[in-house]
Design a protein around this motif. Structure first.
Motif, short mmCIF file in Angstrom:
data_model
loop_
_atom_site.label_atom_id
_atom_site.label_comp_id
_atom_site.label_asym_id
_atom_site.label_seq_id
_atom_site.Cartn_x
_atom_site.Cartn_y
_atom_site.Cartn_z
N ARG A 124 -14.87 -4.00 -3.05
CA ARG A 124 -15.33 -2.77 -2.38
C ARG A 124 -14.52 -2.47 -1.12
O ARG A 124 -14.53 -3.24 -0.17
CB ARG A 124 -16.80 -2.93 -2.01
CG ARG A 124 -17.67 -3.16 -3.23
CD ARG A 124 -19.10 -3.35 -2.80
NE ARG A 124 -19.99 -3.55 -3.92
CZ ARG A 124 -21.29 -3.42 -3.84
NH1 ARG A 124 -21.85 -3.09 -2.69
NH2 ARG A 124 -22.04 -3.62 -4.91
N GLU B 62 -31.92 -0.09 1.47
CA GLU B 62 -31.76 -1.20 0.53
C GLU B 62 -31.58 -0.68 -0.89
O GLU B 62 -30.84 -1.24 -1.71
CB GLU B 62 -33.02 -2.09 0.66
CG GLU B 62 -32.91 -3.43 0.00
CD GLU B 62 -31.65 -4.21 0.38
OE1 GLU B 62 -31.21 -4.99 -0.46
OE2 GLU B 62 -31.09 -4.00 1.48
N ASP C 239 -24.99 -2.19 -6.52
CA ASP C 239 -24.93 -3.46 -7.28
C ASP C 239 -25.08 -3.18 -8.77
O ASP C 239 -24.38 -3.77 -9.60
CB ASP C 239 -26.05 -4.41 -6.84
CG ASP C 239 -25.81 -5.00 -5.46
OD1 ASP C 239 -24.68 -4.87 -4.95
OD2 ASP C 239 -26.75 -5.59 -4.90
N ALA D 245 -30.40 -5.77 6.63
CA ALA D 245 -29.73 -5.37 5.38
C ALA D 245 -28.66 -6.38 5.00
O ALA D 245 -28.49 -6.72 3.83
CB ALA D 245 -29.12 -3.99 5.56
N ARG D 246 -27.92 -6.87 6.02
CA ARG D 246 -26.87 -7.85 5.74
C ARG D 246 -27.47 -9.12 5.14
O ARG D 246 -26.97 -9.71 4.19
CB ARG D 246 -26.13 -8.19 7.04
CG ARG D 246 -24.63 -8.25 6.79
CD ARG D 246 -23.81 -8.69 7.96
NE ARG D 246 -24.44 -8.81 9.23
CZ ARG D 246 -24.25 -7.99 10.24
NH1 ARG D 246 -23.47 -6.96 10.10
NH2 ARG D 246 -24.84 -8.18 11.38
N THR E 227 -29.96 1.95 -1.78
CA THR E 227 -28.55 2.31 -1.97
C THR E 227 -27.73 1.08 -2.33
O THR E 227 -26.91 1.10 -3.25
CB THR E 227 -27.99 2.98 -0.68
OG1 THR E 227 -28.74 4.16 -0.44
CG2 THR E 227 -26.52 3.31 -0.79
N ALA E 228 -27.98 -0.02 -1.61
CA ALA E 228 -27.25 -1.26 -1.89
C ALA E 228 -27.53 -1.75 -3.30
O ALA E 228 -26.63 -2.15 -4.03
CB ALA E 228 -27.65 -2.33 -0.87
N GLU E 229 -28.79 -1.64 -3.71
CA GLU E 229 -29.16 -2.08 -5.06
C GLU E 229 -28.51 -1.20 -6.12
O GLU E 229 -28.08 -1.67 -7.18
CB GLU E 229 -30.69 -2.07 -5.22
CG GLU E 229 -31.33 -3.26 -4.53
CD GLU E 229 -32.84 -3.12 -4.41
OE1 GLU E 229 -33.40 -2.19 -5.02
OE2 GLU E 229 -33.44 -3.94 -3.70
N PHE F 116 -23.23 1.80 6.82
CA PHE F 116 -22.83 1.51 5.43
C PHE F 116 -21.95 0.28 5.28
O PHE F 116 -21.95 -0.36 4.22
CB PHE F 116 -22.09 2.72 4.84
CG PHE F 116 -21.70 2.49 3.40
CD1 PHE F 116 -22.63 2.59 2.38
CD2 PHE F 116 -20.40 2.09 3.07
CE1 PHE F 116 -22.29 2.32 1.06
CE2 PHE F 116 -20.05 1.83 1.75
CZ PHE F 116 -20.98 1.95 0.75
N ARG G 51 -28.46 -8.53 1.62
CA ARG G 51 -27.31 -8.48 0.72
C ARG G 51 -26.80 -9.89 0.43
O ARG G 51 -26.49 -10.24 -0.69
CB ARG G 51 -26.19 -7.64 1.33
CG ARG G 51 -25.06 -7.45 0.34
CD ARG G 51 -24.11 -6.34 0.72
NE ARG G 51 -23.14 -6.21 -0.37
CZ ARG G 51 -21.85 -6.32 -0.23
NH1 ARG G 51 -21.32 -6.53 0.94
NH2 ARG G 51 -21.06 -6.19 -1.28
N LYS H 149 -21.80 -2.74 5.80
CA LYS H 149 -22.29 -4.02 5.27
C LYS H 149 -22.14 -4.08 3.75
O LYS H 149 -22.11 -5.17 3.17
CB LYS H 149 -23.76 -4.22 5.65
CG LYS H 149 -24.64 -3.18 4.96
CD LYS H 149 -26.08 -3.23 5.36
CE LYS H 149 -26.91 -2.27 4.52
NZ LYS H 149 -26.47 -0.85 4.61
N ASN H 150 -22.07 -2.91 3.10
CA ASN H 150 -21.95 -2.86 1.64
C ASN H 150 -20.51 -3.02 1.15
O ASN H 150 -20.28 -3.08 -0.05
CB ASN H 150 -22.49 -1.53 1.12
CG ASN H 150 -23.98 -1.39 1.34
OD1 ASN H 150 -24.75 -2.19 0.85
ND2 ASN H 150 -24.38 -0.39 2.11
#
Ligand SMILES: Nc1ncnc2c1ncn2[C@@H]1O[C@H](COP(=O)(O)OP(=O)(O)OP(=O)(O)O)[C@@H](O)[C@H]1O
Ligand SMILES: [Mg+2]
Length: 272
Positions: free
Chosen positions: A91, A186, A193, A11-12, A188-190, A220, A15, A222-223
């Protein structure tokens, strides 16, 4: 544990790849395809909500107006904003070693204190999906929960509320049985963004669970660009704090530590 580490690594990587590609192409605010064109119209389109001062004070939220009790939070807010601006960070995660340290109290006070800065746009997300409580602090039930919004079932402007003109609050409706899956996703990260691109917040606050009770916060972090660690003077053991700080630092930048409920000089909150 190994599985989680591998997923976090992946995930990192994803990102940072997105961050590189966003230098050349702006992230399309696709989630809000029906949203109005201008930034101020997009903010105005979020449903407003109001909470009586006495309800907020009952939950130890005091920063909605300038007053003596708000001063320690206002100092923290200013420190946080200046440091984040200096580093180019948006963030902010809020976590603690163990439960009941004052994370949600801190997150709500920071969010409403930021709201008094007319030139800033701020957002508060309840990412304590297993045991959400922001809705209790505001005594307000959203029509849809944050999980539905993150899954793409509803748009952000259908789910989040607006406090005043410039604070968006995304609350949960119910507890999630498998939050780690959502926090690692992924998707959630998108989604985050997309929200960031559409609403251009100066500060996004993420109220998270405690680090030492489960894997949710690790999944979480990483976000987030940085994290505040809230420790409770009367209950947190030093060893718990050390472990928590080490774990948080593996995934994001530790912005600072807030010593909560430190009574020595009669101030409820102190920043370190
Ligand atoms: N400085 C303080 N002095 C006294 N009580 C406090 C203080 N800070 C928070 N509390 C109270 O402690 C309780 C837990 O606070 P809060 O919900 O903010 O903690 P939390 O870390 O978010 O908990 P959880 O881990 O369950 O999410 C609440 O009842 C809150 O009002
Ligand atoms: Mg909490």
């Amino acid at each position: 544990m190994e599985k989680l580490q591998a997923a976090l690594e992946q995930a990192r990587k994803a990102r940072s790849e997105r961050a590189i590609s966003s230098e050349t192409e702006a992230v399309a605010p696709s989630i809000d395809e029906k949203a109005p064109d201008s930034l101020s119209e997009r903010w105005q389109a979020l449903s407003p909500f109001e909470v009586q001062d006495k309800i907020l004070v009952k939950h130890r939220v005091v920063t909605q107006s300038a007053r003596k009790e708000a001063t320690p939070f206002d100092i923290l807010r200013t420190k946080v904003v200046l440091q984040m601006r200096q580093k180019g960070w948006t963030r902010l995660a809020i976590t603690s070693p163990m439960p009941s340290s004052g994370k949600t109290t801190m997150a709500c006070n920071l969010a409403l204190g930021l709201g008094r800065q007319r030139d800033l746009r701020s957002m508060l997300f309840d990412f304590d999906l297993r045991d959400p409580s922001v809705q209790d602090f505001f005594e307000t039930r959203p029509a849809y929960g944050i999980s539905e919004m993150l899954a793409g079932a509803v748009r952000f402007d259908e789910q989040a509320f607006r406090f005043g003109d410039n604070v968006a609050v995304s609350m949960a409706q119910h507890s999630e049985p498998d939050p780690t899956r959502i926090l690692l996703a992924e998707e959630t990260a998108e989604r985050l963004d997309g929200i960031q691109a559409a609403y251009e917040p100066n500060v996004m606050i993420f109220d998270l669970p405690s680090v030492l009770v489960n894997d949710d916060t690790r999944a979480f972090l990483k976000n987030a660009d940085c994290a505040l660690i809230v420790v409770r003077a009367d209950t947190t053991h030093y060893g718990q704090f050390e472990t928590c700080q080490r774990e948080v630092a593996e995934h994001t930048n530790v912005l600072g530590v807030v010593l909560n409920a430190y009574r020595h000089d009669k101030r409820a909150f102190q920043t370190a």
